[in-house]
Design an enzyme around this catalytic site. Structure first.
Site, PDB file in Angstrom:
ATOM      1  N   HIS A  44     -28.945  -4.514   0.999  1.00  0.00           N
ATOM      2  CA  HIS A  44     -27.916  -3.516   1.335  1.00  0.00           C
ATOM      3  C   HIS A  44     -28.104  -2.200   0.583  1.00  0.00           C
ATOM      4  O   HIS A  44     -27.140  -1.545   0.202  1.00  0.00           O
ATOM      5  CB  HIS A  44     -26.503  -4.074   1.060  1.00  0.00           C
ATOM      6  CG  HIS A  44     -26.127  -5.182   1.987  1.00  0.00           C
ATOM      7  ND1 HIS A  44     -25.606  -4.967   3.238  1.00  0.00           N
ATOM      8  CD2 HIS A  44     -26.221  -6.538   1.849  1.00  0.00           C
ATOM      9  CE1 HIS A  44     -25.376  -6.128   3.836  1.00  0.00           C
ATOM     10  NE2 HIS A  44     -25.745  -7.098   3.016  1.00  0.00           N
ATOM     11  N   ASP A  48     -25.556 -10.298  -1.873  1.00  0.00           N
ATOM     12  CA  ASP A  48     -25.495 -11.066  -0.628  1.00  0.00           C
ATOM     13  C   ASP A  48     -26.631 -10.678   0.317  1.00  0.00           C
ATOM     14  O   ASP A  48     -27.214  -9.598   0.214  1.00  0.00           O
ATOM     15  CB  ASP A  48     -24.155 -10.829   0.082  1.00  0.00           C
ATOM     16  CG  ASP A  48     -23.939  -9.350   0.413  1.00  0.00           C
ATOM     17  OD1 ASP A  48     -24.326  -8.509  -0.414  1.00  0.00           O
ATOM     18  OD2 ASP A  48     -23.416  -9.049   1.492  1.00  0.00           O
ATOM     19  N   GLU A  49     -26.917 -11.578   1.236  1.00  0.00           N
ATOM     20  CA  GLU A  49     -27.774 -11.319   2.396  1.00  0.00           C
ATOM     21  C   GLU A  49     -29.077 -10.602   2.053  1.00  0.00           C
ATOM     22  O   GLU A  49     -29.390  -9.565   2.631  1.00  0.00           O
ATOM     23  CB  GLU A  49     -27.010 -10.482   3.438  1.00  0.00           C
ATOM     24  CG  GLU A  49     -25.805 -11.192   3.985  1.00  0.00           C
ATOM     25  CD  GLU A  49     -25.070 -10.362   5.032  1.00  0.00           C
ATOM     26  OE1 GLU A  49     -24.785 -10.925   6.090  1.00  0.00           O
ATOM     27  OE2 GLU A  49     -24.778  -9.183   4.799  1.00  0.00           O
ATOM     28  N   VAL A  50     -29.817 -11.152   1.106  1.00  0.00           N
ATOM     29  CA  VAL A  50     -31.106 -10.550   0.777  1.00  0.00           C
ATOM     30  C   VAL A  50     -32.141 -11.078   1.769  1.00  0.00           C
ATOM     31  O   VAL A  50     -32.369 -12.275   1.856  1.00  0.00           O
ATOM     32  CB  VAL A  50     -31.526 -10.905  -0.666  1.00  0.00           C
ATOM     33  CG1 VAL A  50     -32.833 -10.217  -1.006  1.00  0.00           C
ATOM     34  CG2 VAL A  50     -30.434 -10.519  -1.642  1.00  0.00           C
TER      35      VAL A  50
END
Ligand SMILES: *[C@@H]1O[C@H](CO)[C@@H](O)[C@H](O)[C@H]1NC(C)=O
Ligand SMILES: *[C@@H]1O[C@H](CO)[C@@H](O)[C@H](O)[C@H]1NC(C)=O
Ligand SMILES: *[C@@H]1O[C@H](CO)[C@@H](O)[C@H](O)[C@H]1NC(C)=O
Ligand SMILES: *[C@@H]1O[C@H](CO)[C@@H](O)[C@H](O)[C@H]1NC(C)=O
Ligand SMILES: *[C@@H]1O[C@H](CO)[C@@H](O)[C@H](O)[C@H]1NC(C)=O
Ligand SMILES: *[C@@H]1O[C@H](CO)[C@@H](O)[C@H](O)[C@H]1NC(C)=O
Length: 536
Positions: A273, A333-335
């Site tokens: 992100h 999050d969400e790597v």
């Protein structure tokens, strides 16, 4: 707190939680009058009432704390908003037992400057109780408790006719069920102007939420104007002249929140992100490859180069100083591992560290370096659940932010490991549906998992999230409120309060009061009206 004899209002929780199937046609929700939201832990009211007049009523407070002095100025106005009915007919005052001229505020503790995790928020509010006949008293341990009590007092006051108000004989003995009651706004997917962030803080204060989680930057834009790295917003904002938050803007938001007992928890999410960071700081980004050549795209931050950690050290030192809260949200999050896996230099690094092709280990390596940097900043931290799920070593006081589906098992796991948790999975308000969706938020409970009392006690609360893909200044208030109020009551009030049908009329009154206070908040209970609707 002193011991009291008082009437306890038993809130019947015996009826079904679901609305009848013919709800829309047969049932119109009428707002209550002078009922609080969120419901206090103990609350009782009688039908005897006092009149109040704005020019006569005053708060009596002997202290000098700015938090309270400013709140007195606000509530002197907020308590006395006419109901727009333009009704000048005589009202029936036969039930009135006098005029209430004063609320006396008594606070035990010191004038604390900033709100914080585990601050004391309890208060006792008495309006004409036997030991305080014909008077109103607000007693609290801390200034934060006094703020919560003043909000409740303002909600008990209702309009009789222009210039004349009423408050019933009542008592509230109140404290929050959870210490962490948050709301996330995302100012990266779309920019949200400062005046609307402030309006949102007003709505949070009205519903006793106490953490503004500011997801300030993300892939799409970098509106934060850094002192040390001005190029981040110069190059990463949608428009560096109009779509940014200056240091003065940020100070204004923090001060506005402080005076309302709301913490500002900032999030700089990494290593994923972060695409918007790369416009100014290409050296810290991972170049993605197609075959053996860079394809011009960036992935997450590059965890293998010193430049990344040198940058983070200086940048986070600034952030720790700009945002006074004891906690930072570090994201995590969400790597996405695809870009890392495509990059030959990262593949070499993986080999030399014996990570095989387990990219979770590389993520773990990154988080470890990041946490070491943060350790030097004297801040605690909150991370999204993936950091815990991927086995990163986190400090014992880390708060794990649970957001994915299957939160019951995750909360059980996180707390069984001895970590604190907050819940957001069931409170993604950016997902919208036709109908009364607040009842779904209202039903979700952060204790609805199998665990011991100790495990339950590790859940600090939760957070409503309004992600910004489809939200900007035009609709953020309207879409967030009053839906977030359902979460606010779940996190503040007793766990026994579960009947959304019973709550609907109070929520309707809250919404009408928000409109009176100048917030354009949407209808949530189907057909109906507020006296101060937008009729012109
Ligand atoms: C307050 O008093 C009014 C007038 O007597 C009564 O109609 C109303 O039900 C009371 N409200 C509460 C919350 O008891
Ligand atoms: C409170 O007011 C009522 C009605 O005016 C009066 O009868 C009563 O004596 C008062 N009580 C006290 C303790 O002042
Ligand atoms: C910011 O960007 C400009 C233009 O690319 C560059 O000349 C300057 O050195 C950069 N400043 C910093 C502090 O990186
Ligand atoms: C670290 O933070 C705590 C809690 O906010 C504070 O009391 C203490 O003074 C801080 N220590 C330093 C060295 O800044
Ligand atoms: C919780 O932990 C158990 C045992 O360690 C594991 O099998 C399970 O997958 C975990 N559940 C979640 C949601 O992480
Ligand atoms: C709790 O455990 C019981 C018995 O094992 C199970 O039936 C239930 O689904 C579990 N509840 C949750 C929320 O996981």
């Amino acid at each position: 707190m002193k011991v009291l004899v008082f009437l306890t209002l038993f809130i019947a929780a015996t009826t079904a939680h679901y609305l009848p199937s013919d709800f829309k046609e047969s049932y119109q929700v009428t707002p209550t009058k002078g009922q609080p939201w969120p419901m206090p832990q103990e609350f009782a009211a009688k039908s005897s009432f006092f009149t109040l007049r704005p020019d006569v009523f005053k708060f009596s407070y002997g202290g000098k704390c700015d938090v309270i002095l400013e709140a007195i100025k606000r509530y002197q106005k907020l308590m006395f908003l006419d109901d727009c009915s333009k009704n000048t007919n005589d009202v029936d005052l036969s039930g009135s037992i006098g005029e209430m001229t004063e609320l006396s505020i008594s606070i035990d503790g010191p004038c604390e400057k900033y709100p914080y995790m585990y601050m004391d928020e309890q208060y006792l509010l008495e309006v004409n109780t036997p030991d305080y006949a014909n008077k109103s008293l607000l007693y609290s341990v801390s200034v934060w408790g006094a703020l919560r009590g003043m909000e409740t007092f303002s909600q008990l006051v209702y309009s009789l006719k222009p210039g004349l108000f009423a408050i019933n004989t009542s008592i509230a003995m109140d404290f929050p069920r959870f210490p962490f009651r948050g709301l996330l706004l995302d100012t990266s997917r779309h920019f949200i102007p400062v005046p609307l962030l402030l309006q949102n803080l007003d709505a949070m204060a009205q519903t006793k939420l106490n953490v503004f989680h500011w997801h300030i930057v993300d892939d799409q834009s970098f509106p934060y104007v850094s002192k040390k790295f001005p190029n981040l917003s110069q190059k990463g904002a949608f428009n560096p002249n109009t779509h940014t938050y200056s240091q003065a803007d940020i100070a204004e938001v923090i001060e506005y929140a402080r005076l309302r007992g709301i913490r500002v928890l900032v999030e700089f999410d990494s290593p994923g992100h972060t695409l918007s960071w790369g416009k100014a700081e290409p050296d810290i980004m991972t170049d993605c490859y197609t075959g053996n050549v860079p394809n011009g795209k960036y992935g997450p931050l590059d965890p293998t180069v010193d430049a990344t950690y040198l940058f983070l050290k200086v940048f986070l030192e600034e952030i720790a100083q700009v945002f006074p809260d004891n906690y930072l949200h570090l994201g995590g999050d969400e790597v996405s591992f695809d870009c890392w896996a495509s990059n030959p230099a990262i593949q070499d690094f993986m080999r030399s560290h014996g990570f095989g092709n387990k990219y979770a280990l590389l993520e773990q390596y990154y988080m470890q370096q990041l946490l070491d940097i943060v350790k030097g900043l004297n801040k605690s931290y909150i991370v999204w659940q993936e950091v815990y799920d991927n086995g990163v070593k986190i400090k014992p006081d880390t708060v794990v932010h649970v957001w994915k589906d299957g939160y019951e098992a995750e909360l059980a796991n996180v707390t069984a490991s001895g970590f604190n948790a907050i819940l957001s999975s069931c409170w993604y308000l950016n997902y919208i549906n036709y109908g009364d969706d607040w009842t779904t938020f209202y039903k979700c409970d952060p204790h609805s998992f199998n665990g011991t009392t100790n495990q339950k006690n590790l859940v600090l609360g939760g957070e409503a999230c309004m992600w910004g893909e489809y939200v900007d200044g035009s609709n953020v208030i309207t879409r967030t409120w009053p839906r977030a109020a359902a979460v606010a009551e779940r996190l503040w009030s007793s766990a026994a309060l579960v009947d959304s049908k019973d709550a609907a009329s109070r929520l309707e009154e809250l919404r009408c009061n928000m409109i009176k206070r100048g917030l354009k908040v949407e209808p949530v209970n189907g057909p109906g009206f507020c006296s101060c609707d937008y009729v012109q």
